[in-house]
Design an enzyme around this catalytic site. Sequence first.
Site, PDB file in Angstrom:
ATOM      1  N   GLU A 134       0.834  -1.196   0.000  1.00  0.00           N
ATOM      2  CA  GLU A 134       0.000   0.000   0.000  1.00  0.00           C
ATOM      3  C   GLU A 134       0.874   1.253   0.000  1.00  0.00           C
ATOM      4  O   GLU A 134       2.104   1.174   0.081  1.00  0.00           O
ATOM      5  CB  GLU A 134      -0.955  -0.019   1.199  1.00  0.00           C
ATOM      6  CG  GLU A 134      -1.948  -1.174   1.152  1.00  0.00           C
ATOM      7  CD  GLU A 134      -2.939  -1.144   2.283  1.00  0.00           C
ATOM      8  OE1 GLU A 134      -2.933  -0.173   3.063  1.00  0.00           O
ATOM      9  OE2 GLU A 134      -3.726  -2.094   2.402  1.00  0.00           O
ATOM     10  N   HIS A 163      -8.249  10.565   3.347  1.00  0.00           N
ATOM     11  CA  HIS A 163      -7.966   9.433   2.469  1.00  0.00           C
ATOM     12  C   HIS A 163      -8.092   9.905   1.026  1.00  0.00           C
ATOM     13  O   HIS A 163      -9.061  10.579   0.665  1.00  0.00           O
ATOM     14  CB  HIS A 163      -8.928   8.268   2.736  1.00  0.00           C
ATOM     15  CG  HIS A 163      -8.428   6.979   2.190  1.00  0.00           C
ATOM     16  ND1 HIS A 163      -8.450   6.689   0.832  1.00  0.00           N
ATOM     17  CD2 HIS A 163      -7.874   5.904   2.794  1.00  0.00           C
ATOM     18  CE1 HIS A 163      -7.935   5.486   0.644  1.00  0.00           C
ATOM     19  NE2 HIS A 163      -7.573   4.996   1.811  1.00  0.00           N
ATOM     20  N   HIS A 202     -10.392  10.966   7.034  1.00  0.00           N
ATOM     21  CA  HIS A 202     -10.193   9.538   7.275  1.00  0.00           C
ATOM     22  C   HIS A 202      -9.815   9.315   8.739  1.00  0.00           C
ATOM     23  O   HIS A 202     -10.668   9.233   9.600  1.00  0.00           O
ATOM     24  CB  HIS A 202      -9.129   9.023   6.321  1.00  0.00           C
ATOM     25  CG  HIS A 202      -8.977   7.540   6.272  1.00  0.00           C
ATOM     26  ND1 HIS A 202     -10.048   6.681   6.266  1.00  0.00           N
ATOM     27  CD2 HIS A 202      -7.872   6.754   6.215  1.00  0.00           C
ATOM     28  CE1 HIS A 202      -9.619   5.431   6.198  1.00  0.00           C
ATOM     29  NE2 HIS A 202      -8.300   5.445   6.183  1.00  0.00           N
ATOM     30  N   ARG A 210      -0.361   9.176   9.087  1.00  0.00           N
ATOM     31  CA  ARG A 210      -0.378   7.731   9.298  1.00  0.00           C
ATOM     32  C   ARG A 210       0.121   6.986   8.061  1.00  0.00           C
ATOM     33  O   ARG A 210      -0.281   7.298   6.942  1.00  0.00           O
ATOM     34  CB  ARG A 210      -1.801   7.255   9.598  1.00  0.00           C
ATOM     35  CG  ARG A 210      -2.281   7.571  10.992  1.00  0.00           C
ATOM     36  CD  ARG A 210      -3.737   7.152  11.162  1.00  0.00           C
ATOM     37  NE  ARG A 210      -4.155   7.406  12.534  1.00  0.00           N
ATOM     38  CZ  ARG A 210      -4.384   6.455  13.428  1.00  0.00           C
ATOM     39  NH1 ARG A 210      -4.257   5.188  13.098  1.00  0.00           N
ATOM     40  NH2 ARG A 210      -4.744   6.768  14.646  1.00  0.00           N
TER      41      ARG A 210
END
Length: 533
Positions: A120, A236, A344, A379
Amino acid sequence: MTWESGADLVVVGTGVAGLTAALRARELGLRVLVVTKDAAGAGNTSWAQGGVAVVRPGEHDPADSVRSHVEDTMTAGAGLCSRTAVRSILSAGAGAIERLREIGALFDTGADGALARAREGGHSAFRVIHAGGDATGAEVQRALSSAARDGGIPVLERHCVVDVARDERGAVAGVLALDAEGRPGFVHAPTVLLATGGLGQIYAATTNPEVATADGVALALRAGAVVADLEFVQFHPTVLYTPGGARGRRPLVTEAVRGEGAVLVDVEGRRVMAGEHPLEDLAPRDVVSAAINRRAAETGAGHVYLDATGIGGFADRFPTVFAACRAAGVDPTREPIPVTSAAHYACGGVVTGVDGRTTVPGLYAAGEVACTGLHGANRLASNSLLEGLVVGARAAEAAAKDARCGLRSRKPVSELALPSAAVVDRDLLQRTMSRSAGIGREAQELSEAATMLDRAGAVRALDSRQAVEDSALALTAQALLLAAQTRNESRGCHRRTDYPEVDDTRWRRSIALRLDASGWLIRTEPELVGGVA
């Protein structure tokens, strides 16, 4: 008070961190009570699509290592991660996954029987394990909920925690809560763990469910704890776009889709991430979100596209995404998916050590509500579930240890009354925060937003779940705005249009806040957060 109860540990929340803590506390012999304002499993954990980032012994890419995972996390955190915290939490990941599998969690496997791994955004290797393709959170929630139920752990559903009570020494003494009919009651307990999730409902559009109303941040602040890094709200990059300015929880298109080769293009077919970052479409989320917003604004379309038509077996690999797309009239196997960004995960929260301890004796926090030093200014994808598993278990161990050492209150608390606090109309708050504290921020708009919310606040008794939630959103929004106004630079997922550069000289440190004796937010030292180690 209409009812009373007692426990050694009250866990507020039924997501990955809360149930992990409850299970570990029960193993250690503590009397545990779990409290949740909705149905068990209604939080963010069930919606997590991507997976769990972990380097497992004997099952990892040849060049991968925990050290590499640490470096990827530090890079994503843009200078504000604590290396000590990152190393501590990530090193414990493999063990946490094994414990989760022991209670029945089933992860996807490859042809060789080993756990399948994906890659990812921000990761330099294939190290993200997943379940049900893109339903990892749902499987983690199922396994933990089943283990808690089989273990006889009591769960008070539809009970909203209003306040964390403290004794005359300032130590935690229990929680004041409302039942489903709004009747108040008190749970005596020397230790309380906040595992309440995030703050996504501060914004009009978010990937978070309706229960993510910043309750834990507000409870911690009012109990005297310190919060930090609240200005870093991760947007996000890819949620499903629908015309008309949709509100509320938006369907997520996991970045694992880009990990399988999907690329972002604008409405004219041009690559969005070409030249934006060395990792292009797999760049960290803040970079991708900012690039999407710029391109959407330049074209006037309000969105871009994610072209996943080259991914074979899309419906099997990403069943949740496929179903959401089809419900919106999009066939991702034949046409690109319209996407935009939405609020997000919070990167900051209640300041804790890697063991969940806060600055208030007897109060612990774990999961998205906590600021451990792992995430810094942004994050890294799929570190979230892992953090909940590791710190949730450690918080239970810390609570048990502190109880054995006699460090926690055992004194009863009397004469409790429902507190009052400022409440702001939620629609006004969400519109204000989306307009002024989204991806692009500027001093005057931040100041005007804070003034507007202050004037709109009406003090009232917190005698209903809605009042509790709206007061938590109002207090947390003001804390976020104060931190965003203070940080005069752009770092990670905090972007200031009037201060577009990173300023390591002045701002390579966390901004910590607490409430003073009069209930005003003030800056303080972060104390436990790792900062720039």
